[in-house]
Design a protein around this motif. Structure first.
Motif, PDB file in Angstrom:
ATOM      1  N   THR A 101       0.825  -1.204   0.000  1.00  0.00           N
ATOM      2  CA  THR A 101       0.000   0.000   0.000  1.00  0.00           C
ATOM      3  C   THR A 101       0.858   1.252   0.000  1.00  0.00           C
ATOM      4  O   THR A 101       2.013   1.235   0.462  1.00  0.00           O
ATOM      5  N   SER A 102       0.281   2.337  -0.455  1.00  0.00           N
ATOM      6  CA  SER A 102       0.951   3.633  -0.362  1.00  0.00           C
ATOM      7  C   SER A 102       1.160   4.057   1.089  1.00  0.00           C
ATOM      8  O   SER A 102       1.975   4.937   1.366  1.00  0.00           O
ATOM      9  N   GLU A 103       0.453   3.415   2.016  1.00  0.00           N
ATOM     10  CA  GLU A 103       0.611   3.778   3.429  1.00  0.00           C
ATOM     11  C   GLU A 103       1.984   3.416   3.980  1.00  0.00           C
ATOM     12  O   GLU A 103       2.343   3.851   5.076  1.00  0.00           O
ATOM     13  N   VAL A 104       2.763   2.615   3.256  1.00  0.00           N
ATOM     14  CA  VAL A 104       4.133   2.366   3.711  1.00  0.00           C
ATOM     15  C   VAL A 104       4.957   3.652   3.678  1.00  0.00           C
ATOM     16  O   VAL A 104       5.999   3.747   4.334  1.00  0.00           O
ATOM     17  N   TYR A 105       4.495   4.650   2.934  1.00  0.00           N
ATOM     18  CA  TYR A 105       5.187   5.940   2.877  1.00  0.00           C
ATOM     19  C   TYR A 105       4.803   6.848   4.040  1.00  0.00           C
ATOM     20  O   TYR A 105       5.430   7.883   4.252  1.00  0.00           O
ATOM     21  N   GLY A 106       3.744   6.493   4.787  1.00  0.00           N
ATOM     22  CA  GLY A 106       3.299   7.297   5.906  1.00  0.00           C
ATOM     23  C   GLY A 106       2.880   8.684   5.459  1.00  0.00           C
ATOM     24  O   GLY A 106       2.288   8.866   4.395  1.00  0.00           O
ATOM     25  N   LYS A 250     -14.096  18.578  10.302  1.00  0.00           N
ATOM     26  CA  LYS A 250     -13.833  17.948  11.598  1.00  0.00           C
ATOM     27  C   LYS A 250     -12.322  17.824  11.786  1.00  0.00           C
ATOM     28  O   LYS A 250     -11.558  17.906  10.819  1.00  0.00           O
ATOM     29  N   PRO A 251     -11.876  17.614  13.028  1.00  0.00           N
ATOM     30  CA  PRO A 251     -10.434  17.540  13.278  1.00  0.00           C
ATOM     31  C   PRO A 251      -9.765  16.422  12.474  1.00  0.00           C
ATOM     32  O   PRO A 251     -10.350  15.352  12.258  1.00  0.00           O
ATOM     33  N   LEU A 252      -8.549  16.689  12.041  1.00  0.00           N
ATOM     34  CA  LEU A 252      -7.790  15.724  11.255  1.00  0.00           C
ATOM     35  C   LEU A 252      -7.336  14.576  12.157  1.00  0.00           C
ATOM     36  O   LEU A 252      -6.767  14.816  13.223  1.00  0.00           O
ATOM     37  N   PRO A 253      -7.572  13.311  11.766  1.00  0.00           N
ATOM     38  CA  PRO A 253      -7.087  12.180  12.572  1.00  0.00           C
ATOM     39  C   PRO A 253      -5.570  12.182  12.696  1.00  0.00           C
ATOM     40  O   PRO A 253      -4.859  12.684  11.820  1.00  0.00           O
ATOM     41  N   LYS A 254      -5.077  11.596  13.762  1.00  0.00           N
ATOM     42  CA  LYS A 254      -3.642  11.542  14.016  1.00  0.00           C
ATOM     43  C   LYS A 254      -2.924  10.792  12.900  1.00  0.00           C
ATOM     44  O   LYS A 254      -3.358   9.720  12.484  1.00  0.00           O
ATOM     45  N   ASP A 255      -1.829  11.376  12.420  1.00  0.00           N
ATOM     46  CA  ASP A 255      -0.940  10.777  11.414  1.00  0.00           C
ATOM     47  C   ASP A 255      -1.594  10.623  10.039  1.00  0.00           C
ATOM     48  O   ASP A 255      -1.089   9.880   9.194  1.00  0.00           O
ATOM     49  N   ASP A 256      -2.711  11.317   9.816  1.00  0.00           N
ATOM     50  CA  ASP A 256      -3.338  11.253   8.495  1.00  0.00           C
ATOM     51  C   ASP A 256      -2.398  11.902   7.475  1.00  0.00           C
ATOM     52  O   ASP A 256      -1.949  13.041   7.683  1.00  0.00           O
ATOM     53  N   PRO A 257      -2.056  11.214   6.379  1.00  0.00           N
ATOM     54  CA  PRO A 257      -1.110  11.775   5.414  1.00  0.00           C
ATOM     55  C   PRO A 257      -1.629  13.064   4.786  1.00  0.00           C
ATOM     56  O   PRO A 257      -2.796  13.149   4.409  1.00  0.00           O
TER      57      PRO A 257
END
Length: 312
Positions: A101-106, A250-257
């Motif tokens: 996944t692209s989430e490996v890039y954080g 709404k507030p941005l979730p923690k660590d959302d890219p």
């Protein structure tokens, strides 16, 4: 993927414990002589008696709502599930493709993201259960490739959309479309300046198919490089659906890219692949699918337990 491989003349065995999946997506294949379905959890020992030429490992929750509700299962399928399927590939002398996944890039410090970028991931944050499961998945896959000589492929999938998506799973497109169809305001997290790049499912499947049949073992980004802010995308959805909802923040979730855009140079050069379906065309097809859903489907709030059965 099942539809594509059957169309190419393969015999397909699908395996899912339905923790986030739905049999409706494959029920049209049950009557097909070259399709089988196993209800199984790949974190348990996997046995397939017959010959296997290819294994495609896509088992993992992919929505923040899912993997934050079932964090341990998410880590297990990335670790134990991948280990089991790599072992099966070794036993069967099969080629295996791992869906990363692209989430490996954080939350990336490099833009657009190339395959050589190592990422910026919070290992102990709430999203780490998904991000690190996928990063470990890539590591153990390359270890099997280098140590055992296993034929492996790794696809890094960026945001993908299209018909048969599940509403109310927390991802951007089904969330926006579900809200629009229910007459609700569209929820944007943060100020909406964060970006995403959306790839239509047919393009994604084509890229994965080409990667599987290639001779390239290192990770390859498959995604659409056309980037858009979430706020602008919400405006597109309102225009597409013909509704007059407002956008609420709404507030941005923690660590959302904050940025997500694939560099697809490798896909172009190695696979001869790039997306063919523009966002306007793909979103219309997706919206047409969601409009066919019943009011019950639109209103359903799904809660799933580890058995994969739905509880409302």
């Amino acid at each position: 993927m099942c539809d594509r491989f059957i169309a190419e003349g393969y015999h397909v065995i699908a395996m899912d414990n339905l923790i986030t999946g739905d049999l409706k997506n494959i029920e049209h294949l049950f009557r097909h002589e070259h399709f089988e379905y196993y209800h199984h959890d790949v974190t348990k020992f996997v046995h397939v008696p017959d010959r296997l030429d290819y294994i495609l490992h896509f088992a993992s929750p992919a929505s923040p709502i899912d993997y934050l509700k079932i964090p341990i299962q998410t880590l297990k399928v990335g670790a134990l599930g991948t280990h089991n399927l790599l072992g099966l590939a070794k036993e069967k002398k099969a080629r295996i493709l791992i869906a990363s996944t692209s989430e490996v890039y954080g939350d990336p410090l490099v833009h657009p993201q190339t395959e050589e970028y190592y990422g910026n991931v919070n290992t102990i944050g709430p999203r780490g259960v998904y991000d690190e499961a996928k990063r470990f998945q890539e590591s153990i896959t390359m270890a099997y490739h280098r140590f055992h000589g296993l034929e492996t492929r790794i696809v890094r999938i960026f945001n993908t959309y299209g018909p048969r998506m599940r509403l109310n799973d927390g991802r951007v497109i089904p969330a926006f479309m579900g809200q629009a169809l229910r007459g609700e305001d569209l929820t944007v997290f943060g100020d909406g300046s964060q970006t995403r790049s959306f790839c239509y499912v047919d393009d994604q499947v084509e890229g994965i198919y080409r990667l599987l049949l290639s001779d390239y073992a290192l990770p390859v980004n498959i995604g659409n490089p056309h980037e858009i802010t979430i706020r602008d995308f919400a405006e597109e959805i309102i225009k597409l659906t013909g509704t007059d909802q407002k956008i609420v923040f709404k507030p941005l979730p923690k660590d959302d890219p904050m940025q997500r855009q694939p560099d697809i140079t490798k896909a172009r050069e190695i696979l001869g692949w790039e997306p063919q379906v523009g966002r306007e065309e793909g979103m219309k097809k997706t919206f047409d699918y969601f409009r066919t859903l019943s009011r019950e489907d639109l209103e359903r709030k799904e809660h799933r337990d580890f058995s994969g059965r739905n509880r409302r």
